[in-house]
Motif scaffolding. Sequence first.
Motif, PDB file in Angstrom:
ATOM      1  N   UNK A  75       0.822  -1.215   0.000  1.00 51.90           N
ATOM      2  CA  UNK A  75       0.000   0.000   0.000  1.00 51.90           C
ATOM      3  C   UNK A  75       0.852   1.260   0.000  1.00 51.90           C
ATOM      4  N   UNK A  76       2.158   1.109   0.092  1.00 46.04           N
ATOM      5  CA  UNK A  76       3.046   2.264   0.013  1.00 46.04           C
ATOM      6  C   UNK A  76       2.808   2.990  -1.308  1.00 46.04           C
ATOM      7  N   UNK A  77       2.406   4.245  -1.212  1.00 44.75           N
ATOM      8  CA  UNK A  77       2.005   4.995  -2.405  1.00 44.75           C
ATOM      9  C   UNK A  77       1.668   6.422  -1.990  1.00 44.75           C
ATOM     10  N   UNK A  78       1.313   7.221  -2.977  1.00 43.71           N
ATOM     11  CA  UNK A  78       0.789   8.550  -2.686  1.00 43.71           C
ATOM     12  C   UNK A  78      -0.714   8.526  -2.970  1.00 43.71           C
ATOM     13  N   UNK A  79      -1.463   9.150  -2.078  1.00 43.10           N
ATOM     14  CA  UNK A  79      -2.917   9.108  -2.148  1.00 43.10           C
ATOM     15  C   UNK A  79      -3.447  10.525  -2.336  1.00 43.10           C
ATOM     16  N   UNK A  80      -4.341  10.676  -3.304  1.00 49.18           N
ATOM     17  CA  UNK A  80      -4.902  11.984  -3.617  1.00 49.18           C
ATOM     18  C   UNK A  80      -6.412  11.954  -3.458  1.00 49.18           C
ATOM     19  N   UNK A  81      -6.908  12.927  -2.727  1.00 48.73           N
ATOM     20  CA  UNK A  81      -8.339  13.159  -2.631  1.00 48.73           C
ATOM     21  C   UNK A  81      -8.702  14.185  -3.695  1.00 48.73           C
ATOM     22  N   UNK A  82      -9.864  14.042  -4.313  1.00 50.51           N
ATOM     23  CA  UNK A  82     -10.252  14.976  -5.368  1.00 50.51           C
ATOM     24  C   UNK A  82     -11.751  15.179  -5.362  1.00 50.51           C
ATOM     25  N   UNK A  83     -12.156  16.352  -5.758  1.00 48.09           N
ATOM     26  CA  UNK A  83     -13.564  16.635  -5.974  1.00 48.09           C
ATOM     27  C   UNK A  83     -13.788  16.879  -7.453  1.00 48.09           C
ATOM     28  N   UNK A  84     -15.037  16.712  -7.863  1.00 45.22           N
ATOM     29  CA  UNK A  84     -15.382  17.021  -9.242  1.00 45.22           C
ATOM     30  C   UNK A  84     -16.800  17.548  -9.240  1.00 45.22           C
TER      31      UNK A  84
ATOM     32  N   UNK B 187      -7.758  18.694  -7.006  1.00 41.58           N
ATOM     33  CA  UNK B 187      -7.019  17.681  -6.259  1.00 41.58           C
ATOM     34  C   UNK B 187      -6.413  18.275  -4.995  1.00 41.58           C
ATOM     35  N   UNK B 188      -6.310  17.441  -3.970  1.00 39.83           N
ATOM     36  CA  UNK B 188      -5.516  17.810  -2.808  1.00 39.83           C
ATOM     37  C   UNK B 188      -4.038  17.654  -3.119  1.00 39.83           C
ATOM     38  N   UNK B 189      -3.196  18.075  -2.189  1.00 43.11           N
ATOM     39  CA  UNK B 189      -1.750  18.034  -2.420  1.00 43.11           C
ATOM     40  C   UNK B 189      -1.158  16.628  -2.306  1.00 43.11           C
ATOM     41  N   UNK B 190      -1.962  15.693  -1.833  1.00 41.83           N
ATOM     42  CA  UNK B 190      -1.487  14.318  -1.735  1.00 41.83           C
ATOM     43  C   UNK B 190      -0.929  13.972  -0.369  1.00 41.83           C
ATOM     44  N   UNK B 191      -1.047  12.700  -0.009  1.00 38.24           N
ATOM     45  CA  UNK B 191      -0.454  12.154   1.218  1.00 38.24           C
ATOM     46  C   UNK B 191       0.407  10.969   0.832  1.00 38.24           C
ATOM     47  N   UNK B 192       1.652  11.027   1.231  1.00 35.78           N
ATOM     48  CA  UNK B 192       2.546   9.905   0.969  1.00 35.78           C
ATOM     49  C   UNK B 192       2.449   8.920   2.121  1.00 35.78           C
ATOM     50  N   UNK B 193       2.105   7.694   1.807  1.00 34.13           N
ATOM     51  CA  UNK B 193       2.020   6.632   2.810  1.00 34.13           C
ATOM     52  C   UNK B 193       3.207   5.695   2.640  1.00 34.13           C
ATOM     53  N   UNK B 194       3.941   5.507   3.711  1.00 34.73           N
ATOM     54  CA  UNK B 194       5.027   4.533   3.724  1.00 34.73           C
ATOM     55  C   UNK B 194       4.674   3.453   4.721  1.00 34.73           C
ATOM     56  N   UNK B 195       4.620   2.208   4.268  1.00 34.58           N
ATOM     57  CA  UNK B 195       4.321   1.090   5.152  1.00 34.58           C
ATOM     58  C   UNK B 195       5.597   0.287   5.346  1.00 34.58           C
ATOM     59  N   UNK B 196       6.000   0.155   6.590  1.00 32.24           N
ATOM     60  CA  UNK B 196       7.221  -0.579   6.910  1.00 32.24           C
ATOM     61  C   UNK B 196       6.893  -2.051   7.085  1.00 32.24           C
ATOM     62  N   UNK B 197       7.687  -2.919   6.437  1.00 32.63           N
ATOM     63  CA  UNK B 197       7.396  -4.360   6.544  1.00 32.63           C
ATOM     64  C   UNK B 197       7.700  -4.896   7.945  1.00 32.63           C
TER      65      UNK B 197
END
Lengths: 115, 112
Positions: B85-94, B102-112
């Motif tokens: 799931x390590x990725x960047x996540x963007x919330x958006x409206x339309x 778009x929002x500025x994004x949230x970077x998620x880092x999942x440590x194994x």
Amino acid sequence: IAGITQAPTSQILAAGRRMTLRCTQDMRHNAMYWYRQDLGLGLRLIHYSNTAGTTGKGEVPDGYSVSRANTDDFPLTLASAVPSQTSVYFCASSDSAGTGESPLHFGNGTRLTVT
Amino acid sequence: AQSVSQHNHHVILSEAASLELGCNYSYGGTVNLFWYVQYPGQHLQLLLKYFSGDPLVKGIKGFEAEFIKSKFSFNLRKPSVQWSDTAEYFCATRTNAGKSTFGDGTTLTVKP
């Protein structure tokens, strides 16, 4: 596989040079968009096209131009590149400009470095 | 004018931890809400979307989001994250006129 194709994948460009980023979709979507993605700034809309033959300006249009001669193609041109245009460029499409329920489909992006 | 705010710029979790990413929007009219995910080196892909009906929507890979109209929020959740799931996540409206923000994004880092 249906989708959006962007070319080139990456490019290093000297300042002052002209460059066209290509975008082609095979989903017959009416609306197409160009975004740039910069660290900490998210995605910003450069230009859009609601249908073939029409284009409009987004948030950050200066220094860029687009054309939409047909449904499938939506090229983005930098007439005279500047270092601040160093970014990752994403082309996107949706099947209807006037329906907010349609999600955007994105290409794989073009990483552009202007030196 | 629309705006989208994602409060967490970078989230670091261990595998199996629960995830909640905040998203608030401002817009006076009807909006449709989306979460997109961008895996490293890839393009944005749709994770889930909401435009009407049940405010709790389920997306791919075990993600869900809840639309709370009174709070103008559309937070993304996952009970147990994985390294993948390590990725960047963007919330958006339309809007119904087709304008996306778009929002500025949230970077998620999942440590194994």
